[in-house]
Design an enzyme around this catalytic site. Structure first.
Site, PDB file in Angstrom:
ATOM      1  N   ASN A   9       0.868  -1.181   0.000  1.00 10.10           N
ATOM      2  CA  ASN A   9       0.000   0.000   0.000  1.00 10.10           C
ATOM      3  C   ASN A   9       0.905   1.231   0.000  1.00 10.10           C
ATOM      4  OD1 ASN A   9      -1.766   2.075   0.511  1.00 10.10           O
ATOM      5  ND2 ASN A   9      -2.378   1.372   2.547  1.00 10.10           N
ATOM      6  N   LYS A  11       0.116   4.241  -0.234  1.00  8.09           N
ATOM      7  CA  LYS A  11      -0.517   5.420   0.375  1.00  8.09           C
ATOM      8  C   LYS A  11      -0.271   6.653  -0.516  1.00  8.09           C
ATOM      9  CE  LYS A  11      -0.120   3.126   4.779  1.00  8.09           C
ATOM     10  NZ  LYS A  11      -0.033   3.196   6.226  1.00  8.09           N
ATOM     11  N   HIS A  94      -9.469   1.027   5.218  1.00  7.29           N
ATOM     12  CA  HIS A  94      -8.182   1.261   5.882  1.00  7.29           C
ATOM     13  C   HIS A  94      -8.381   2.241   7.038  1.00  7.29           C
ATOM     14  CE1 HIS A  94      -4.044   2.409   6.600  1.00  7.29           C
ATOM     15  NE2 HIS A  94      -3.688   1.330   5.933  1.00  7.29           N
ATOM     16  N   GLU A  96      -6.733   4.641   8.023  1.00  9.35           N
ATOM     17  CA  GLU A  96      -6.529   6.063   7.683  1.00  9.35           C
ATOM     18  C   GLU A  96      -7.785   6.652   7.060  1.00  9.35           C
ATOM     19  OE1 GLU A  96      -2.911   5.419   5.467  1.00  9.35           O
ATOM     20  OE2 GLU A  96      -1.968   4.776   7.340  1.00  9.35           O
ATOM     21  N   GLU A 165      -4.952  -4.919  10.708  1.00 15.36           N
ATOM     22  CA  GLU A 165      -3.911  -3.901  10.855  1.00 15.36           C
ATOM     23  C   GLU A 165      -4.162  -3.116  12.137  1.00 15.36           C
ATOM     24  OE1 GLU A 165      -2.099  -2.716   6.829  1.00 15.36           O
ATOM     25  OE2 GLU A 165      -3.910  -1.541   7.042  1.00 15.36           O
ATOM     26  N   GLY A 171       2.917   2.253  10.611  1.00 15.55           N
ATOM     27  CA  GLY A 171       3.842   3.367  10.412  1.00 15.55           C
ATOM     28  C   GLY A 171       4.620   3.771  11.653  1.00 15.55           C
ATOM     29  N   SER A 211       3.916  -2.158  10.098  1.00 12.81           N
ATOM     30  CA  SER A 211       5.380  -2.176  10.247  1.00 12.81           C
ATOM     31  C   SER A 211       6.014  -3.512   9.847  1.00 12.81           C
ATOM     32  CB  SER A 211       5.779  -1.786  11.678  1.00 12.81           C
ATOM     33  OG  SER A 211       5.308  -0.475  11.982  1.00 12.81           O
TER      34      SER A 211
HETATM   35  P1  13P Z   1       3.302   0.335   7.517  1.00  8.44           P
HETATM   36  O1  13P Z   1       3.820  -0.946   6.906  1.00  8.44           O
HETATM   37  O2  13P Z   1       4.033   1.540   7.029  1.00  8.44           O
HETATM   38  O3  13P Z   1       3.224   0.231   9.003  1.00  8.44           O
HETATM   39  O4  13P Z   1       1.797   0.527   6.987  1.00  8.44           O
HETATM   40  C1  13P Z   1       0.909  -0.519   7.119  1.00  8.44           C
HETATM   41  C2  13P Z   1      -0.333  -0.165   6.389  1.00  8.44           C
HETATM   42  O5  13P Z   1      -1.080   0.721   6.784  1.00  8.44           O
HETATM   43  C3  13P Z   1      -0.627  -0.895   5.149  1.00  8.44           C
HETATM   44  O6  13P Z   1      -1.928  -0.662   4.722  1.00  8.44           O
END
Ligand code: 13P
Length: 254
Positions: A9, A11, A94, A96, A165, A171, A211
């Site tokens: 992803n 983002k 997601h 976010e 997640e 992140g 992560s």
């Molecule tokens: P990270 O791998 O940067 O922690 O992000 C995970 C994520 O949100 C994938 O959708």
């Protein structure tokens, strides 16, 4: 045999030149049998993804979709558009989008429905916040997101990938310990098995996200409860992402 999925992803990252470099790095790596590897770039780069991944086994995913087929919805992107760009997966729900864009469970249900209507597999994302975990509500939150997200699906629907997640692991570099993630996968499988809709779980893939990198991914696979990863930061450099894929390949051949 079930496959191991590794989905990146991206983002809201990368500009045109960086995308070209990343896509060419990815496509030069042949995805082996048993692995489903793919990338979810921003809408702006899906056409590049389609072109670069043509005649490879790389999967193309979108990060979002709008709930209508077409019409006066300035700034939005439809499922038929994604389909015509060769997307076979799309992220839905997601954290976010839930947190920053106030995406509701109703919108998530509608997105899943329109994607399935266009033969695009949703990747439904679920996960609790740190505060919810610390107050002992992680399972309750995940069960609710699962139930609500899938509520409108007809009986016997063939389920698509679901990504656990935990928000506190995204992140942050603080990846969830593999056993904790595996326990949640067992819980999700139980919830799905008990659902009234009697889902078809034959193609269900349970992914962990938060992560993930080439160093920690093996620990998740070793639990035997986790079918893959949804990767953020470590999907932005071809060598980092391919390192994760190689872990999966080695695991399959052990
Ligand atoms: P990270 O791998 O940067 O922690 O992000 C995970 C994520 O949100 C994938 O959708």
């Amino acid at each position: 045999m079930k496959k191991i999925m590794i989905m990146g992803n991206w983002k809201m990252n990368l500009i045109a030149d960086e995308v070209d470099e990343l896509l060419s790095g990815l496509k030069s790596y042949p995805v082996k049998a048993g692995i489903l590897a793919g990338a979810a770039p921003s809408y702006t780069w899906l056409l590049k993804g389609q072109e670069q991944f043509a005649e490879t086994n790389w999967q193309l995913a979108a990060q979002n979709v709008y709930v209508k087929e077409k019409g006066a919805y300035t700034g939005e992107v439809s499922a038929p558009m994604l389909k015509s760009l060769g997307c076979n997966y799309t992220l839905v729900g997601h954290s976010e989008r839930r947190q920053i864009f106030q995406e509701t469970e109703e919108a998530i249900r509608e997105k899943i429905a329109i994607l399935l209507a266009h033969e695009i597999k949703p990747i439904l994302c679920l996960g609790e916040t740190e505060e919810e975990r610390n107050s002992g509500r992680a399972e309750e939150v995940v069960a609710r997101q699962l139930r609500e997200g899938l509520a409108a699906l007809p009986k016997g629907t063939k389920l698509f990938p679901i990504a656990y997640e935990p928000v506190w692991a995204i992140g942050t570099g603080k990846h969830c310990d593999p056993q904790t993630a595996a326990d949640m996968m067992v819980f999700i499988r139980q919830e799905l098995a008990q659902a009234q809709q009697q889902f078809d779980l034959s193609e269900l893939l349970l992914l962990y996200g938060g992560s993930v990198n080439g160093k920690n991914f093996q620990g998740y696979l070793e639990t035997d409860q986790i079918d893959g990863a949804l990767v953020g930061g470590a999907s932005l450099k071809a060598e980092d992402f391919i390192a994760i894929i190689k872990v999966a390949e080695d695991f399959l051949h052990e």
